[in-house]
Design a protein around this motif. Structure first.
Motif, PDB file in Angstrom:
ATOM      1  N   ARG A   1       0.831  -1.209   0.000  1.00  0.00           N
ATOM      2  CA  ARG A   1       0.000   0.000   0.000  1.00  0.00           C
ATOM      3  C   ARG A   1       0.867   1.261   0.000  1.00  0.00           C
ATOM      4  O   ARG A   1       0.529   2.260  -0.650  1.00  0.00           O
ATOM      5  CB  ARG A   1      -0.945  -0.014   1.197  1.00  0.00           C
ATOM      6  CG  ARG A   1      -2.048  -1.076   1.090  1.00  0.00           C
ATOM      7  CD  ARG A   1      -3.066  -0.903   2.201  1.00  0.00           C
ATOM      8  NE  ARG A   1      -4.151  -1.873   2.137  1.00  0.00           N
ATOM      9  CZ  ARG A   1      -5.230  -1.751   1.376  1.00  0.00           C
ATOM     10  NH1 ARG A   1      -5.346  -0.688   0.585  1.00  0.00           N
ATOM     11  NH2 ARG A   1      -6.180  -2.668   1.381  1.00  0.00           N
ATOM     12  N   GLU A   2       1.978   1.230   0.735  1.00  0.00           N
ATOM     13  CA  GLU A   2       2.873   2.387   0.772  1.00  0.00           C
ATOM     14  C   GLU A   2       3.476   2.653  -0.608  1.00  0.00           C
ATOM     15  O   GLU A   2       3.555   3.807  -1.058  1.00  0.00           O
ATOM     16  CB  GLU A   2       3.987   2.140   1.795  1.00  0.00           C
ATOM     17  CG  GLU A   2       5.060   3.229   1.855  1.00  0.00           C
ATOM     18  CD  GLU A   2       4.547   4.549   2.408  1.00  0.00           C
ATOM     19  OE1 GLU A   2       5.267   5.554   2.282  1.00  0.00           O
ATOM     20  OE2 GLU A   2       3.442   4.573   2.975  1.00  0.00           O
ATOM     21  N   LEU A   3       3.898   1.604  -1.294  1.00  0.00           N
ATOM     22  CA  LEU A   3       4.469   1.768  -2.635  1.00  0.00           C
ATOM     23  C   LEU A   3       3.442   2.361  -3.600  1.00  0.00           C
ATOM     24  O   LEU A   3       3.778   3.232  -4.421  1.00  0.00           O
ATOM     25  CB  LEU A   3       4.969   0.421  -3.156  1.00  0.00           C
ATOM     26  CG  LEU A   3       6.269  -0.086  -2.529  1.00  0.00           C
ATOM     27  CD1 LEU A   3       6.496  -1.558  -2.863  1.00  0.00           C
ATOM     28  CD2 LEU A   3       7.458   0.758  -3.008  1.00  0.00           C
ATOM     29  N   LEU A   4       2.211   1.896  -3.511  1.00  0.00           N
ATOM     30  CA  LEU A   4       1.171   2.425  -4.389  1.00  0.00           C
ATOM     31  C   LEU A   4       0.852   3.881  -4.053  1.00  0.00           C
ATOM     32  O   LEU A   4       0.567   4.680  -4.952  1.00  0.00           O
ATOM     33  CB  LEU A   4      -0.088   1.566  -4.285  1.00  0.00           C
ATOM     34  CG  LEU A   4       0.032   0.171  -4.900  1.00  0.00           C
ATOM     35  CD1 LEU A   4      -1.192  -0.664  -4.562  1.00  0.00           C
ATOM     36  CD2 LEU A   4       0.205   0.254  -6.413  1.00  0.00           C
ATOM     37  N   GLU A   5       0.904   4.213  -2.772  1.00  0.00           N
ATOM     38  CA  GLU A   5       0.645   5.599  -2.376  1.00  0.00           C
ATOM     39  C   GLU A   5       1.733   6.520  -2.915  1.00  0.00           C
ATOM     40  O   GLU A   5       1.461   7.641  -3.358  1.00  0.00           O
ATOM     41  CB  GLU A   5       0.568   5.708  -0.854  1.00  0.00           C
ATOM     42  CG  GLU A   5       0.232   7.107  -0.366  1.00  0.00           C
ATOM     43  CD  GLU A   5       0.061   7.180   1.139  1.00  0.00           C
ATOM     44  OE1 GLU A   5       0.188   8.285   1.686  1.00  0.00           O
ATOM     45  OE2 GLU A   5      -0.203   6.133   1.761  1.00  0.00           O
ATOM     46  N   VAL A   6       2.976   6.051  -2.897  1.00  0.00           N
ATOM     47  CA  VAL A   6       4.100   6.869  -3.347  1.00  0.00           C
ATOM     48  C   VAL A   6       4.117   7.000  -4.868  1.00  0.00           C
ATOM     49  O   VAL A   6       4.319   8.097  -5.420  1.00  0.00           O
ATOM     50  CB  VAL A   6       5.433   6.272  -2.852  1.00  0.00           C
ATOM     51  CG1 VAL A   6       6.619   7.007  -3.494  1.00  0.00           C
ATOM     52  CG2 VAL A   6       5.516   6.368  -1.332  1.00  0.00           C
TER      53      VAL A   6
END
Length: 254
Positions: free
Chosen positions: A78-83
Motif C-alpha cells: 500500500r505504501e508503494l502504491l501511495e508513493v
C-alpha cells in the motif's frame, strides 16, 4: 491442504510454504499462521481468477512475497502504491527512488525489476521481427509498457525493413524530465547501418501529457527531411504519455 486439492501438486506446493534463504536468521524461520493463510488464499485467488481477480495492492503483495518471506507485506504494498500511484508505476520506478521507501531493500528492488523486465520482453516479443503496421495495437502496447512510466525523456527509433518488419528497436538518447537531445544526422546514419528503409520515432513525456511540443514538431521535420533525402520513410512519430499516446500521422503533423 484440502481446499486446494483441485490444483496440481506443483501448484499446491506454492501454498505450503515460502522459500527461506539459507542465510536467514532465526526470526525468519517461523511464519505466523495468519500470514501463511493469507498468502495461500491470495495465491489461490490469483490461480483461479487471474490478475483481474486482484486489485493492484494484492498483485503487488504477490510480487513481494518472495522478497520478504516471513513478514506481512500488505502495508509495504500500500505504501508503494501511495508513493508511485499504480502497479505499473511501482514496477517502472527507478531503483534509487524505490530505495527511498522504508522497507524496500535490494531483494524487493530485484523482484520488482525482474517483473518489469519480463513484461518488457513479453511485449517486445509480440512486435520484434513482425510486420508492425499490421500489428499496430501490439506496437502501441509495447511502447506503453516500455516508456509510459519513465521519469526522464527517452527517444527511441524502431527500424523497419522493406516489408515493414521491425528489425531493431534502439534507444537513441536519454534526456531530462522535459527534454531529450536528438540528432537527425545520427538517426539517419544508424538507419543506413541497419539497411532499414523505414522508421517509427517514439519518445515519452514524463509529465504524462502526450501533446507535442514545438520542439517535438521541429525535430520530427528535421529527421523527416534527412530521411527523405536518402529514400527512408518515416511512418510515424509516437509520443507516449502515462495512459495514452499521440500519433503525428493521425494528427496530420507528418
Amino acid at each position: 491442504m484440502s481446499r486446494i486439492r483441485h490444483f496440481s501438486d506443483s501448484q499446491a506446493a506454492l501454498f505450503a510454504h515460502d522459500e527461506v534463504p539459507e542465510d536467514a536468521g532465526p526470526e525468519a524461520k517461523g511464519q505466523p499462521s495468519y500470514i501463511r493463510d493469507h498468502r495461500a488464499r491470495l495465491r489461490e485467488r490469483f490461480l483461479v481468477g487471474g490478475a483481474d481477480a486482484l486489485p493492484d495492492y494484492e498483485m503487488l503483495e504477490l510480487v513481494l512475497f518472495r522478497a520478504i518471506p516471513r513478514r506481512d507485506v500488505k502495508p509495504l504494498a500500500r505504501e508503494l502504491l501511495e508513493v508511485f500511484g499504480d502497479f505499473n508505476a511501482v514496477l517502472s520506478a527507478p531503483a534509487s527512488r524505490l530505495a527511498e521507501v522504508k522497507g524496500v531493500g535490494d531483494a524487493v528492488i530485484c523482484e520488482l525489476k525482474i517483473i518489469e523486465a519480463a513484461a518488457h520482453r513479453l511485449a517486445q516479443s509480440r512486435v520484434m521481427k513482425k510486420p508492425v503496421l499490421s500489428s499496430w495495437a501490439a506496437l502501441l502496447e509495447y511502447c506503453q509498457t516500455s516508456m509510459a512510466h519513465r521519469d526522464i525523456e527517452q527517444f527511441r527509433v524502431l527500424f523497419l525493413d522493406r516489408k515493414n518488419v521491425l528489425i531493431a528497436d534502439e534507444l537513441q538518447a536519454r534526456g531530462t524530465v522535459d527534454h531529450v537531445p536528438v540528432y537527425p544526422r545520427e538517426v539517419v546514419k544508424r538507419a543506413l547501418e541497419l539497411n532499414a528503409t523505414a522508421m517509427i520515432l517514439v519518445h515519452n513525456h514524463p509529465s504524462g501529457d502526450p501533446t507535442p511540443s514545438e520542439a517535438d514538431i521541429v525535430v520530427t521535420e528535421q529527421i523527416q527531411a534527412a530521411a527523405e533525402a536518402l529514400g527512408i520513410v518515416i511512418h510515424d512519430h509516437l509520443i507516449i504519455g502515462k495512459s495514452s499516446e499521440i500519433s503525428f500521422r493521425s494528427e496530420g503533423l507528418l
